[in-house]
Structure formats: C-alpha cells, structure tokens
Design a protein around this motif. Structure first.
Motif, mmCIF file in Angstrom:
data_model
loop_
_atom_site.group_PDB
_atom_site.id
_atom_site.type_symbol
_atom_site.label_atom_id
_atom_site.label_comp_id
_atom_site.label_asym_id
_atom_site.label_seq_id
_atom_site.Cartn_x
_atom_site.Cartn_y
_atom_site.Cartn_z
ATOM 1 N N VAL A 126 110.800 23.362 20.907
ATOM 2 C CA VAL A 126 111.492 23.676 19.929
ATOM 3 C C VAL A 126 110.762 24.891 19.137
ATOM 4 O O VAL A 126 110.963 25.847 18.753
ATOM 5 C CB VAL A 126 111.817 22.924 18.714
ATOM 6 C CG1 VAL A 126 111.980 23.267 17.372
ATOM 7 C CG2 VAL A 126 112.743 21.655 19.271
ATOM 8 N N LYS A 167 109.843 28.743 20.965
ATOM 9 C CA LYS A 167 110.709 29.735 21.830
ATOM 10 C C LYS A 167 110.332 31.043 21.373
ATOM 11 O O LYS A 167 110.188 31.676 20.256
ATOM 12 C CB LYS A 167 112.189 29.355 20.997
ATOM 13 C CG LYS A 167 112.691 28.125 21.351
ATOM 14 C CD LYS A 167 114.392 27.902 21.113
ATOM 15 C CE LYS A 167 114.788 26.628 21.381
ATOM 16 N NZ LYS A 167 114.558 26.107 22.560
ATOM 17 N N ASN A 220 112.496 33.505 18.985
ATOM 18 C CA ASN A 220 112.246 33.118 17.653
ATOM 19 C C ASN A 220 111.294 34.289 17.020
ATOM 20 O O ASN A 220 110.200 34.618 17.576
ATOM 21 C CB ASN A 220 111.465 31.857 17.361
ATOM 22 C CG ASN A 220 111.371 31.690 15.831
ATOM 23 O OD1 ASN A 220 111.378 32.501 15.087
ATOM 24 N ND2 ASN A 220 111.017 30.628 15.403
ATOM 25 N N PRO A 221 112.017 35.330 16.087
ATOM 26 C CA PRO A 221 111.221 36.655 15.596
ATOM 27 C C PRO A 221 109.828 36.135 15.255
ATOM 28 O O PRO A 221 108.935 37.042 15.127
ATOM 29 C CB PRO A 221 112.064 37.071 14.628
ATOM 30 C CG PRO A 221 113.154 36.246 14.327
ATOM 31 C CD PRO A 221 113.178 35.361 15.466
ATOM 32 N N ARG A 222 109.520 34.936 14.697
ATOM 33 C CA ARG A 222 108.334 34.586 14.115
ATOM 34 C C ARG A 222 107.281 34.058 15.347
ATOM 35 O O ARG A 222 106.174 33.808 14.798
ATOM 36 C CB ARG A 222 108.465 33.359 13.063
ATOM 37 C CG ARG A 222 109.416 33.495 11.956
ATOM 38 C CD ARG A 222 109.492 32.444 10.946
ATOM 39 N NE ARG A 222 110.384 32.620 10.115
ATOM 40 C CZ ARG A 222 110.788 31.759 9.181
ATOM 41 N NH1 ARG A 222 110.016 30.672 8.902
ATOM 42 N NH2 ARG A 222 111.879 31.919 8.117
#
Lengths: 85, 352
Positions: free
Chosen positions: B320, B323, B326-328
């Motif tokens: 999770v 990824k 994910n922009p972070r």
C-alpha cells in the motif's frame, strides 16, 4: 459441502460484491472492507483444505496455490492514498 | 542544475545493495559447495537478522505509523489489518495444526511474491531515475517476467510432497504437477527477452536497470540449488528495501526540518532512523514472542506464528505505502544523496 466451506464461499462472494460496489462507487472503505471479507473467506477455505492439498488431488493443490496467488494480487489493490486536496 | 543521477548514493553502493552483493555471495557459496566446504547460511542469517532483516520490517511499520497523517492516509491498512491479523494469530494459537499451519503456509507462499513485487518496483524506480518513459506495455512485460519467476519458484517447491516444519508447526507441501514449473520458466524466458528488447528500444543503457531482474533470477535459481544460500535471500531483499526506505526517509525529513547542516543532517538522521528500526525489529521479533510466552503460549508455537504474522502485516503495508503512482511517493524516489547534501529547501511543513 460442510458448513465451514459454505461459510468461506459465502464470505468470499459477499466480499467480492462489496469490493465491486466500492470500485464502481469509488468508495475506498467499501473496496478495502470488501477485500478484508474476501481475505477472511479465503483464509477459512485455505485452512479447511490445507491438509487435503497433499498431492493426492492435483486440481485441489493447484487451486490452493493459485487461489493464494490471486489473493496476493488482489491485496495489491487494497488501499490507495486519497488524492491531494 | 546537475543532471539527475540514476543512483540513490552512487554506482558502487547502489549496485552492491540492489543485487551485486547477493550475486557475489551466490558465486562464493556455489564455489564453496562445489568444493565440499561447510557453508555458514543459518548462523550468518541469524546474526544479520538483528541488523538488517528485522529493521526492514520495522522500517515499513515506522513509515506507516510514525505520523497521524500517514495513518489517516491509509486507515484500513493501519488499523483494520492489524486487528484482522491479531484475530488470525489468536486463532492460530488455539489451533496451531490447522489455522496456525495455514497462516505459516500463506506467509511462505506470499514471501517470494512480495520479493517479486519489490524487484519489479525497483526496476521501475531505476528506469524512471534514468529518464526512461515506461509505458503500460513495458510495465506489463516486466510484471510478467518477475511474477513468472515467482510461479517458477513456488511450482518447483510445491511439486514435492510431505510435511515441513517451521518451529514446531508442520505444514504440507502441495505436490503440484512438476511440469507447471517448466511452463513458468518458459513464460519467464519469453517475457525476459521481451523486457530486454523493450528496454533497449527505450534507450536503457544503465546496468542498474537490469540488476533487479538478474538478482531475482539468482535468488530464486541459486536459492533452489544451494539451500544454505537460500537462508540469506531475505537478508538481501531487506538490504534493497533499506536503501530505498532510507533515501525516502531522508528526503521527507529534509523537507520537514529544512535548514539542517547537510552532511551532519544525513549522518544524524540516518543513525536516528537506524536505531529506531533496530529497536523496532527487536520489539517485533523478540518482545512479541516473549509476551506470548508469558501469556502461556509455548515458544515453539508462538515464535513461528508471530514470525508469519509480522511478515504478512509487512506484505500488506508495503503493498500500500510504496505505490509509485502516489504523488507523495513516486517523485520522492527520485532523490539522491546530492540532493540531500545540497543547500536546504524552505521548510514545507511537518510531514515526517
């Protein structure tokens, strides 16, 4: 079919339905919750059939292994971060 | 502005940690085994677990749980999954030969799947760092290569029959038809060639992009043939993980604290993070089983069941929090040591 097997199958079906609803409605809690229910149902079935999958029935052994791999794949879509505001 | 390096630290360190060390070790073990020497797999693995394997599990838990913001980002993974796993653990303590055996079998099947996912992710990270544009086709072919390798491994392992043990808990081998492993090998070869062609067409020249694929091949193939080497594969997987997690941690902390002196900041933050994770690893793998023993669960059942449970939790968390979409996450994985020791950016908040 024993009661435990039926319970495992039912849990998986309910979980998949929740998951599908969560995907369609873009509802992350329903999606993740559905997958938790799928996983629980799978674990019930996996436990039930574990000791029967000893090579005496190739389809059962392959189903146990591929079922586990399918669950691992499914868990990769378990939860995504919400988009930044 | 200098062009981005494909490496987090540099060619030597990245190559060693991502796979070079494990490939050299496989060659060494192969030579020693061929010449009839005793191999130190289990004691070496046990010694290294304290400083690398266990901290790598702690590092993913730390990343998820060390701020409320992270927990709020992944609430089901952070809160519901531990509850579910705790229920499975309690059930396994009460029924070690059924639920306990199933939990351990699930962990043993999931572990190489998790290794394959990490190898795929690291390949994509290095391709991105090298400036390659990875489309859906390349991603699909790469995934097929890595996961065909997984099936090759487990079909091979599970073609045997009988009962194996983890601690005192026995679990069955499935006895699947042996030709399945051969089929998976064929698929792996086809997609391996396809991946080489696609990456070459994209202009991939940096060897580090191909290293995770070669490394996984060595882990799985040498591991199947040299049992003593197989003991060390989790250590090498953890080394890969810690390099990436360390870089990410430094990047986030740097953004959070801003103007710390660069070199001293990297050293101080690295030591702090390492100490936290060594302590976290000891908690997960020593204190938790100790607490179960105090509660009356025999050690021969508590240790393997909790060992499996901690790993399954880790597989969930990693699936999770890393990824790349994910922009972070994705952009932060383009950081390198030069960025971290360059003049500090403005303080952006208190994310880490």
């Amino acid at each position: 079919m024993t009661a435990q097997t039926a319970a495992g199958v039912l849990l998986m079906l309910v979980g998949f339905a929740l998951f599908a609803i969560g995907v369609r409605a873009k509802h992350p809690w329903a999606r993740s919750g559905g997958l938790i229910v799928v996983l629980t149902g799978f674990f019930v079935l996996f436990t039930m059939f574990l000791w029967q999958a000893d090579g005496s029935s190739a389809p059962l052994s392959v189903a146990q292994l591929l079922g586990a791999a399918a669950v691992f794949r499914l868990m990769a879509s378990f939860e995504s971060a919400p988009p930044d505001p | 502005m200098p062009s981005r390096s494909p490496y987090f630290v540099g060619p030597v360190v990245d190559t060693a940690l991502i796979g070079g060390l494990s490939i050299l070790t496989a060659l060494g073990f192969w030579a020693l085994q061929a010449s009839g020497h005793a191999l130190p797999g289990p004691p070496l693995a046990a010694g290294l677990a304290w400083v690398v394997n266990w901290p790598h599990f702690s590092a993913s838990s730390y990343r998820l749980y060390h701020t409320k913001a992270n927990i709020a980002q992944y609430p089901v993974t952070a809160l519901a999954i531990p509850a579910l796993i705790t229920m499975a653990v309690v059930g396994s303590f009460f029924a070690p030969t059924t639920a306990g055996a199933a939990l351990i079998k699930l962990y043993l099947l999931w572990s190489p799947y998790h290794f394959s996912g990490q190898s795929l992710g690291i390949t994509l990270i290095y391709a991105r760092r090298a400036g390659l544009v990875i489309g859906r086709l390349e991603r699909y072919v790469a995934a097929m290569f890595f996961f065909a390798g997984y099936f090759r491994l487990v079909f091979n392992q599970e073609s045997a029959t009988g009962v194996e043990q983890l601690g005192a808990i026995g679990y069955p081998l499935f006895g699947v038809p042996p030709w399945l492993a051969e089929g998976a090998l064929g698929i792996q070869l086809i997609f391996g060639l396809g991946l080489l062609v696609l990456l070459a067409r994209r202009g991939a020249t940096s060897p580090i992009i191909f290293l995770p694929a070669l490394t996984q091949l060595v882990w799985f193939e040498a591991g199947a043939r040299i049992p003593q080497y197989n003991w060390l594969v989790p250590f090498f997987h953890s080394l890969q993980y810690l390099l990436i997690a360390w870089a990410m941690q430094l990047k986030e902390r740097r953004n959070a604290v801003g103007a710390a002196p660069p070199a001293r900041f990297v050293l101080r933050e690295s030591l702090r993070w390492a100490a936290l994770n060594v302590a976290g690893g000891a908690f997960l793998f020593l204190l938790l089983p100790g607490a179960a023993r105090l509660a009356g669960v025999p050690a021969v059942a508590a240790v393997p069941i909790l060992f499996a449970a901690v790993q399954i939790h880790h597989f969930f968390v990693d699936g999770v929090i890393w990824k790349l979409r994910n922009p972070r996450v994705g952009p932060s994985l383009l950081v390198d040591l030069r960025d971290l020791t360059a003049p500090a950016p403005a303080v952006k908040g208190s994310e880490a």
